[in-house]
Design a protein around this motif. Structure first.
Motif, PDB file in Angstrom:
ATOM      1  N   THR A 325      26.778  33.325  42.414  1.00  0.00           N
ATOM      2  CA  THR A 325      27.142  34.045  43.781  1.00  0.00           C
ATOM      3  C   THR A 325      28.818  34.473  43.660  1.00  0.00           C
ATOM      4  OG1 THR A 325      27.509  32.280  44.851  1.00  0.00           O
ATOM      5  CG2 THR A 325      25.306  33.102  45.148  1.00  0.00           C
ATOM      6  N   GLU A 326      29.156  35.375  44.465  1.00  0.00           N
ATOM      7  CA  GLU A 326      30.396  35.654  44.674  1.00  0.00           C
ATOM      8  C   GLU A 326      31.229  34.654  44.934  1.00  0.00           C
ATOM      9  OE1 GLU A 326      33.129  39.711  46.023  1.00  0.00           O
ATOM     10  OE2 GLU A 326      31.152  39.421  46.558  1.00  0.00           O
ATOM     11  N   GLU A 330      34.482  32.687  43.242  1.00  0.00           N
ATOM     12  CA  GLU A 330      35.645  32.941  43.856  1.00  0.00           C
ATOM     13  C   GLU A 330      36.849  32.485  43.233  1.00  0.00           C
ATOM     14  OE1 GLU A 330      37.509  33.037  48.407  1.00  0.00           O
ATOM     15  OE2 GLU A 330      35.670  31.891  47.915  1.00  0.00           O
ATOM     16  N   HIS A 339      28.010  37.951  37.984  1.00  0.00           N
ATOM     17  CA  HIS A 339      29.079  37.207  38.667  1.00  0.00           C
ATOM     18  C   HIS A 339      29.446  37.083  39.928  1.00  0.00           C
ATOM     19  CE1 HIS A 339      30.793  36.610  34.030  1.00  0.00           C
ATOM     20  NE2 HIS A 339      29.695  35.827  34.401  1.00  0.00           N
ATOM     21  N   ARG A 340      28.549  38.061  40.541  1.00  0.00           N
ATOM     22  CA  ARG A 340      28.961  38.623  42.158  1.00  0.00           C
ATOM     23  C   ARG A 340      27.470  38.713  42.690  1.00  0.00           C
ATOM     24  NH1 ARG A 340      33.073  43.278  42.169  1.00  0.00           N
ATOM     25  NH2 ARG A 340      33.285  42.444  44.134  1.00  0.00           N
ATOM     26  N   ARG A 342      24.703  38.199  45.372  1.00  0.00           N
ATOM     27  CA  ARG A 342      24.692  38.059  46.900  1.00  0.00           C
ATOM     28  C   ARG A 342      24.105  36.700  47.663  1.00  0.00           C
ATOM     29  NH1 ARG A 342      20.550  41.599  45.756  1.00  0.00           N
ATOM     30  NH2 ARG A 342      18.590  41.140  46.741  1.00  0.00           N
TER      31      ARG A 342
END
Length: 677
Positions: A325-326, A330, A339-340, A342
């Protein structure tokens, strides 16, 4: 963890690093961050003195676990290691909207800082881990550079828990508190760019970005197929909430042609019953290589958390592609959709997509490698900036006036005045009385044990052989071991770890030596004699008493007699109000926290020369308080409430005596006077 300090480190400029977690074993993300920071300082040419404030040891024991702390490995790693006993109870909950910035930094931390600054005036910089220990910087000498490694943003951290209808078990504060803590440092270190920007808007202190450096362990190589996906983590709330959601998502519709999810790390002990088709627990693994050898791809389905996810950096360093997830990525500045993601469902979809498409898997591997390369470049530049700042400070600072180092000097007794971590005053050290049994070893604080417990005894390169004394009697063999070997919880020769002594005093070299005095027990075939009377020991109990119960029942009873006079956290009276067959009913008082909910407990009734273990079946709150006598002896537990305790005994028990009431985080003593039934 290998050696950080070369043999000539004594000649190098020193930095004191204060941390509420140990540097070994590296079993959690905050420990990995601590080690990475110390490695960066070492590469920069600095010698590290590590002061471990045993915060995590207390927390592990309060949750019924043996603390995974390896003082011996830390001794091999750093120039000096100091151990600060966590005597004050760390509050895990607050009735306020947030913790005060100093609620997790008790006086014992300030006492140590006052002593250290007097004993080691040549140290040029002090770095504390976490803003909640910033109070310790108030005791640092003028001219010493002060730094805070933030690890995370803590203002408003509790808000992340609301979607999960849970409360955090870790520190959180408000923006004003965080700003006040950061203002105590000359330099604030942020683990990722977004938090660096936040801190820069909160404080006038200099803010530096310092992402941890992950040395490349293996090159990226595209796996032929994705047979297993992996998750490695510590058992903290963000990991538990996130992987719990992902496990449920992953199981839904799972078939044998899909990858298997393998989970490793301390988190496994908090995931009972999750194994089944598609999910397998590997447990705690000593070597990271053993985990990554079993994972073709690593997932980071994080739904909450701050800071930087060390598991992602480690996976990339082992050449493993990552999907997350983002929130999970991070701080790594992710670009590609994998890599992002939800949420957990999107992570699952991305995994299934690459498991069916070789070209998609190749693209993910290339994207993960590029991500790691960009991150490593940023981390190296940030490390160079920090080292440059420290080098300039070391060149510019005024050398302290010549004086002897405090190493091994037990004549130097320094304590901080209460209410201030900074103003040192000379105090007279008092020592406890000699234990009642002549067979017992010297205890912490005894004159005869002071030399062995000096900081000199804990220096790297010296002989750290354990000193053991065995005492036998009443079918019980007790071994008291004094050493830095703090990780062992059971030994084929010594037996089961049952207690660790807390070291008394403050402000001397002996008090902060990285040694532990630990008691092991094993059953003896011969029951000749009585169990030894260990006197009023101040101890932290191991899980054997309440949780593990590995020793035979007769040995546990003998053990209770040996420890019968150990220092209690609370003491009260009780009266037996019912007795029928093997059942007992006792009215008494309990600390309020033990009245509601489920709290594992052990109870031993000791009367004269006899003793028996009772099984607690029920705690019933009472409306009327019939018992008035209650002593809160250490302040470890909150105010009492009236209760009725229902026990079952193996045999008819006497109506009077002393009832030891033991829980994970407390030792209670209930006196049953004669004629009180």
């Amino acid at each position: 963890m290998g050696l950080l300090m070369p043999p000539d480190s004594v000649e190098k400029p020193a930095i004191l690093v204060l941390a509420p977690m140990p540097a070994a074993p590296v079993s959690a993300g905050n420990r990995r961050r601590l080690v990475a920071t110390c490695e960066a300082l070492t590469r920069g040419g600095f010698a590290i003195d590590l002061a471990y404030y045993a915060h995590e040891d207390q927390i592990y024991r309060r949750f019924g676990q043996h603390p995974p702390t390896d003082l011996l490995e830390m001794e091999r790693t750093f120039r000096n290691v100091f151990l600060i006993e966590a005597r004050t109870v760390i509050p895990l909950k607050t009735r306020s909207t947030a913790f005060g910035i100093d609620e997790w930094c008790p006086d014992e931390v300030g006492d140590f800082m006052a002593w250290y600054c007097s004993a080691y005036p040549e140290t040029g910089a002090v770095l504390v881990n976490y803003v909640f220990l910033s109070r310790a910087l108030e005791g640092v000498l003028p001219g010493v550079l002060t730094l805070i490694d933030t690890h995370d943003r803590f203002a408003g951290r509790q808000n992340q828990y609301r979607p999960f209808r849970a409360e955090p078990n870790f520190f959180y504060t408000d923006a004003a508190g965080e700003a006040a803590g950061l203002a105590r440092a000359d330099v604030v270190l942020a683990i990722q760019a977004a938090e660096a920007a936040y801190f820069a808007g909160l404080t006038d202190s200099r803010v530096l970005l310092l992402p941890p450096h992950f040395p490349a362990q293996k090159p990226f190589a595209m796996p032929e197929r994705v047979a297993r996906i992996g998750f490695l983590g510590h058992g903290n709330d963000p990991n538990l909430f996130s992987i719990g959601r992902f496990i449920r998502t992953w199981r839904d519709g799972w078939t044998p042609d899909r990858p298997e999810l393998v989970i490793a790390g301390e988190i496994c002990r908090s995931l009972p019953g999750v194994e089944g088709p598609g999910v397998r627990l590997l447990g705690y693994l000593d070597r990271l290589e053993d985990f990554y050898a079993q994972a073709d791809l690593v997932v980071a389905p994080m739904l909450m958390g701050s800071g930087l996810k060390m598991k992602v950096g480690e996976a990339l360093s082992f050449g493993r592609p990552v999907i997350g997830t983002e929130i999970g990525l991070e701080g790594f500045e992710p670009v590609v959709p994998a890599h992002r993601c939800r949420d957990a469902e999107a992570v699952k979809e991305a995994v299934l997509a690459v498991s069916r498409d070789a070209e998609a898997l190749a693209r993910l591997s290339r994207a993960s490698e590029a991500l790691f390369t960009r991150y490593a470049t940023t981390a190296q530049a940030a490390e160079a900036e920090l080292i440059g700042l420290l080098e300039r400070h070391e060149r510019d600072r005024t050398s302290p006036s010549p004086r002897m180092r405090g190493e091994g000097r037990d004549d130097l007794v320094v304590g901080a005045t209460r209410g201030s971590a900074g103003d040192g005053v000379v105090q007279v050290e008092t020592h406890p009385s000699i234990p009642p049994d002549p067979r017992l070893p010297p205890h912490f604080g005894d004159d005869r044990g002071a030399e062995a417990l000096s900081v000199r005894a804990g220096r790297r390169g010296t002989n750290l052989d354990a000193v053991s004394i065995v005492i036998q009697g009443g079918g019980l063999a007790l071994t008291c071991e004094t050493s830095a070997n703090s990780r062992t919880a059971a030994d084929p020769d010594l037996g089961v770890l049952v207690a660790t002594e807390r070291r008394p005093g403050r402000g001397t070299a002996a008090v902060y030596a990285p040694l532990r005095q630990r008691w092991f027990a094993r059953a003896e075939a011969s029951a000749v004699g009585d169990p030894p009377d260990l006197g009023a020991l101040d101890v932290a109990l191991s899980p054997e008493w309440v949780r593990d119960r590995k020793l035979p029942p007769a040995t546990r009873v003998a053990l209770a007699r040996a420890f019968a006079r150990m220092q209690a956290d609370w003491e009260t009276e009780g009266r037996m109000v019912g007795s029928a067959g093997d059942r007992l009913e006792i009215e008494t008082l309990l600390p309020g926290v033990l009245v509601n909910g489920t709290h594992p407990a052990a109870a031993f009734l000791i009367a004269g020369e006899g003793a028996s273990e009772l099984r607690l079946e029920r705690v019933t709150p009472l409306h009327r308080r019939e018992i008035d006598t209650y002593a809160n002896l250490t302040g470890r537990l909150p105010a009492p409430l009236p209760v009725s305790l229902s026990f079952r005994a193996a045999a008819m028990s006497p109506a009077s005596g002393c009832l030891l009431f033991l829980t994970d985080d407390g030792i209670g003593r209930i006196i049953l006077p004669e004629g009180a039934a």
